[in-house]
Write a protein that holds these residues in place. Structure first.
Motif, short mmCIF file in Angstrom:
data_model
loop_
_atom_site.label_atom_id
_atom_site.label_comp_id
_atom_site.label_asym_id
_atom_site.label_seq_id
_atom_site.Cartn_x
_atom_site.Cartn_y
_atom_site.Cartn_z
N ARG A 353 21.70 4.37 2.02
CA ARG A 353 22.51 3.19 2.30
C ARG A 353 24.15 4.48 2.95
O ARG A 353 24.19 4.12 3.48
CB ARG A 353 23.67 2.69 1.05
CG ARG A 353 24.11 1.92 1.15
CD ARG A 353 24.98 1.37 -0.08
NE ARG A 353 26.06 0.26 0.01
CZ ARG A 353 25.84 -0.69 0.20
NH1 ARG A 353 25.20 -1.36 0.82
NH2 ARG A 353 26.97 -1.53 0.42
N ALA A 354 23.65 5.64 2.48
CA ALA A 354 24.59 6.21 2.95
C ALA A 354 24.33 6.78 4.67
O ALA A 354 24.83 6.99 5.61
CB ALA A 354 24.89 7.96 1.59
N PHE A 355 22.83 6.95 4.56
CA PHE A 355 22.27 7.04 5.94
C PHE A 355 22.51 6.21 6.78
O PHE A 355 23.12 5.83 7.78
CB PHE A 355 21.14 7.53 6.28
CG PHE A 355 20.88 8.75 6.17
CD1 PHE A 355 20.87 10.12 7.60
CD2 PHE A 355 20.27 10.14 4.97
CE1 PHE A 355 20.50 11.15 6.77
CE2 PHE A 355 19.90 10.89 4.29
CZ PHE A 355 20.51 11.63 5.71
N THR A 356 22.68 4.56 6.36
CA THR A 356 22.44 3.57 6.74
C THR A 356 24.48 3.44 7.00
O THR A 356 24.16 2.59 8.65
CB THR A 356 22.53 1.90 6.59
OG1 THR A 356 20.93 2.03 5.65
CG2 THR A 356 22.34 0.95 7.08
N ILE A 357 25.01 3.44 6.35
CA ILE A 357 26.50 3.58 6.94
C ILE A 357 27.05 4.24 8.28
O ILE A 357 28.00 4.19 8.86
CB ILE A 357 27.21 3.72 5.40
CG1 ILE A 357 27.21 2.56 5.20
CG2 ILE A 357 28.86 4.24 5.76
CD1 ILE A 357 27.58 2.26 2.99
N THR A 358 26.45 5.72 7.38
CA THR A 358 26.69 6.65 8.77
C THR A 358 25.87 6.29 10.58
O THR A 358 27.13 6.34 11.25
CB THR A 358 26.38 7.92 8.19
OG1 THR A 358 26.69 8.07 6.96
CG2 THR A 358 26.67 9.42 9.07
N VAL A 359 25.20 5.49 10.21
CA VAL A 359 24.55 5.33 11.77
C VAL A 359 25.08 3.87 12.17
O VAL A 359 25.87 3.85 13.20
CB VAL A 359 22.81 5.58 11.79
CG1 VAL A 359 22.55 4.31 13.07
CG2 VAL A 359 22.36 6.32 11.42
N TYR A 360 24.76 3.15 11.61
CA TYR A 360 26.23 1.82 11.97
C TYR A 360 27.92 2.08 12.37
O TYR A 360 28.05 1.91 13.35
CB TYR A 360 26.02 1.31 10.48
CG TYR A 360 25.23 0.17 10.34
CD1 TYR A 360 25.98 -1.29 11.42
CD2 TYR A 360 23.68 -0.40 10.05
CE1 TYR A 360 24.99 -2.42 11.20
CE2 TYR A 360 23.11 -0.72 9.94
CZ TYR A 360 23.79 -2.02 11.23
OH TYR A 360 22.59 -3.59 10.15
N SER A 361 28.26 3.10 11.81
CA SER A 361 29.96 3.94 11.72
C SER A 361 29.36 4.51 13.24
O SER A 361 30.77 4.51 13.69
CB SER A 361 30.15 4.60 10.58
OG SER A 361 30.30 3.80 10.36
N ILE A 362 28.75 5.42 13.22
CA ILE A 362 27.81 6.10 15.10
C ILE A 362 28.52 5.38 16.46
O ILE A 362 28.46 4.97 17.16
CB ILE A 362 27.27 7.05 14.44
CG1 ILE A 362 27.89 8.38 13.56
CG2 ILE A 362 26.83 7.97 16.25
CD1 ILE A 362 26.83 9.61 13.18
N GLY A 363 27.42 4.49 15.42
CA GLY A 363 26.65 2.79 16.66
C GLY A 363 28.29 2.79 17.14
O GLY A 363 28.41 2.32 18.17
N PHE A 364 29.06 2.16 15.95
CA PHE A 364 30.13 1.30 16.45
C PHE A 364 31.28 1.79 17.11
O PHE A 364 32.11 1.17 18.18
CB PHE A 364 31.21 0.91 14.88
CG PHE A 364 30.92 -0.39 14.55
CD1 PHE A 364 29.94 -0.32 14.09
CD2 PHE A 364 31.82 -1.54 14.72
CE1 PHE A 364 29.58 -2.41 13.64
CE2 PHE A 364 31.58 -2.81 14.10
CZ PHE A 364 30.26 -3.08 13.89
N ILE A 365 31.32 3.24 16.59
CA ILE A 365 31.91 4.04 17.39
C ILE A 365 31.93 4.15 19.22
O ILE A 365 32.76 3.71 19.33
CB ILE A 365 32.32 5.27 16.86
CG1 ILE A 365 33.46 5.69 15.96
CG2 ILE A 365 33.58 6.07 17.38
CD1 ILE A 365 32.86 6.18 14.16
N PHE A 366 30.67 4.22 19.08
CA PHE A 366 30.41 5.18 20.37
C PHE A 366 30.11 3.42 20.99
O PHE A 366 30.27 3.00 22.43
CB PHE A 366 28.58 5.48 20.84
CG PHE A 366 28.48 6.41 20.54
CD1 PHE A 366 28.80 7.99 22.11
CD2 PHE A 366 28.55 7.85 19.46
CE1 PHE A 366 28.89 9.06 21.32
CE2 PHE A 366 28.96 8.59 19.23
CZ PHE A 366 28.92 10.00 20.14
N PHE A 367 29.92 2.68 20.62
CA PHE A 367 29.81 1.24 21.23
C PHE A 367 31.46 0.87 21.99
O PHE A 367 31.64 0.70 22.49
CB PHE A 367 29.57 0.29 20.47
CG PHE A 367 29.45 -1.26 21.04
CD1 PHE A 367 29.22 -1.70 22.23
CD2 PHE A 367 30.68 -2.03 20.10
CE1 PHE A 367 29.27 -2.77 22.83
CE2 PHE A 367 30.40 -3.62 21.43
CZ PHE A 367 29.62 -4.56 22.09
#
Length: 449
Positions: A353-367
């Motif tokens: 879950r921690a990795f998922t939150i981080t990856v989702y967050s980075i993806g949102f930021i770059f998008f």
């Protein structure tokens, strides 16, 4: 009865969907109220996009503004913002449950699940007691902060304005919102060397940002040994990040004439400390953010991305998520089978879950960064600072927010919403539920790294 049951099938939403919809409704109501002519001093209502941006920033306790709060809004408009901040900080479900309790209503399973989702808890046990504690603690902390600030500002503004200013800024600080009514985009820079103001706001920011469950755990267990692993981790990381933030800002800005260079040593230390605290995730600034060195900008962005504790008013990926990512990477490098901390083994589903939150967050930021790079004419570091600030519901800006295009305002408003609700919650809200697969595919390895 059957027909009635069928007509209300659309109401059957999971907690993530209900949470998202609830915040959207609150933002919509706030937008309409801020568009009323008597909400602004010039009696000309805000444009829809500006009102939407301000309401989103208040509900999502961010603090980014496209108009100056003090010079634009009447007392009515400012009170609307303060109420939106309070409800947004507590969580609309917490506020709704409080009203239900006051009316003598029973809280069912659905309501308890909603509270669990809103406050990011692991269990639904004791949810109603938790709501009562959250509301009571919030009001007491805000009241103490308001009185201290009111007494300090009484010589500057007189009574009752000092009391009003104290209440507004106490609510804004405790909920990590960062809205201020000090004047034209000044925030609290005028009080950068004022020990009482800076430390009071810092205390409110930290207490509101560590999470209610941490405060409740400390209240119940006076001994350090009896505290939960979550509480120990949040308190330790809060201390470490605040110290490191202060040290880095002090060192990087010491000779910067735009920030600390012209201040006496005491004010330099105070200014560095406050700037080390606010990126997680308050929005006030005692230093001119636009004059920060590039190194300080990077430090600030990292602190904004990490955020505060789970279940509080802070944003970001949360300190616990950051630590779990670090521990998982360390365990992988050391070829360890388990992730452990302070003599406790961390479940693998939390690591995922921690990795998922981080990856989702980075993806949102770059998008969002990609979209703004097309719609806005600003340096990449300024755009990235704005995006991470919105995602972390921080509210700090390098001066770009008032200059955003209509598209840019809409995009940043969406990012504030995503940051407050959480990228994972939005993903769950949009995803269609699927039953468990009745079969498994054959396993085959691929090369990585």
């Amino acid at each position: 009865m059957r027909r009635m049951g069928r007509s209300y099938n659309w109401i059957k939403m999971n907690p993530a969907q209900m949470l998202s919809v609830g915040f959207l409704i609150l933002i919509g109501v706030g937008t309409l109220l801020l568009m009323l002519p008597f909400a602004t001093k010039d009696r000309h209502h805000l444009s829809f996009i500006d009102a939407l941006f301000e309401a989103t920033s208040a509900v999502c306790v961010t603090g980014l503004v496209v108009v100056d709060t003090q010079t634009t809004f009447t007392v009515f408009g400012q009170i609307v913002l303060m109420v939106l901040i309070q409800i947004g900080g507590l969580g609309f479900m917490t506020f709704g449950v409080l009203i239900a309790i006051m009316l003598g209503k029973n809280i069912g399973l659905k309501g308890r699940l909603m509270i669990q989702e809103s406050l990011n808890q692991l269990s639904i046990e004791g949810m109603v007691r938790l709501v009562k504690f959250v509301v009571g603690f919030t009001l007491i902390a805000e009241m103490i902060g308001a009185l201290i600030l009111a007494i300090r500002w009484s010589s500057d503004f007189g009574f009752p304005r000092s009391l009003y200013y104290g209440i507004f800024h106490s609510v804004s600080a405790f909920n990590n919102a960062g809205f201020d009514i000090m004047g034209q985009f000044r925030s609290v820079t005028e009080y950068a060397g004022d020990f009482t103001v800076i430390m009071t706001l810092s205390f409110l920011l930290i207490i509101g940002g560590i999470g209610y469950i941490v405060v409740l755990d400390v209240k119940r267990n006076k001994s350090l040994k009896k505290l939960s692993l979550h509480t120990k981790l949040v308190l330790l990381m809060t201390l470490i990040l605040n110290i490191l933030g202060t040290v880095f800002i002090f060192a990087l800005e010491y000779d910067n004439p735009g920030t600390l260079a012209n201040l006496p040593l005491k004010d330099k230390l105070l200014g560095a400390f406050f700037h080390g605290v606010v990126p997680r995730t308050a929005g006030f600034n005692s230093l001119n953010t636009g004059e920060l060195t590039l190194g300080s900008q990077l430090v600030t962005m990292l602190l904004m991305f990490i955020g505060g504790g789970s279940g509080g008013t802070a944003g970001g990926i949360k300190v616990t998520t950051f630590v779990l990512i670090f521990l998982a990477v360390r365990a992988l490098i050391k070829e360890e089978d388990e992730v452990s901390l302070m003599g406790r083994r961390i479940p693998k589903d939390l690591i995922v879950r921690a990795f998922t939150i981080t990856v989702y967050s980075i993806g949102f930021i770059f998008f969002i960064l990609f979209i703004l790079s097309i719609t806005e004419n600003a340096p990449l570091n300024v755009l990235l600072f704005e995006v991470i600030s919105a995602f972390g519901t921080v509210g700090m800006s390098m001066g770009l927010t008032p200059e955003l295009s209509a598209t840019g305002k809409g995009v940043i408003a969406f990012m504030m919403f995503a940051g407050r609700v959480g990228p994972i919650t939005i993903a769950f809200a949009l995803a269609r539920r699927k039953g468990k697969a009745k079969y498994k595919f054959a396993e085959e390895k691929i090369m990585i790294g």
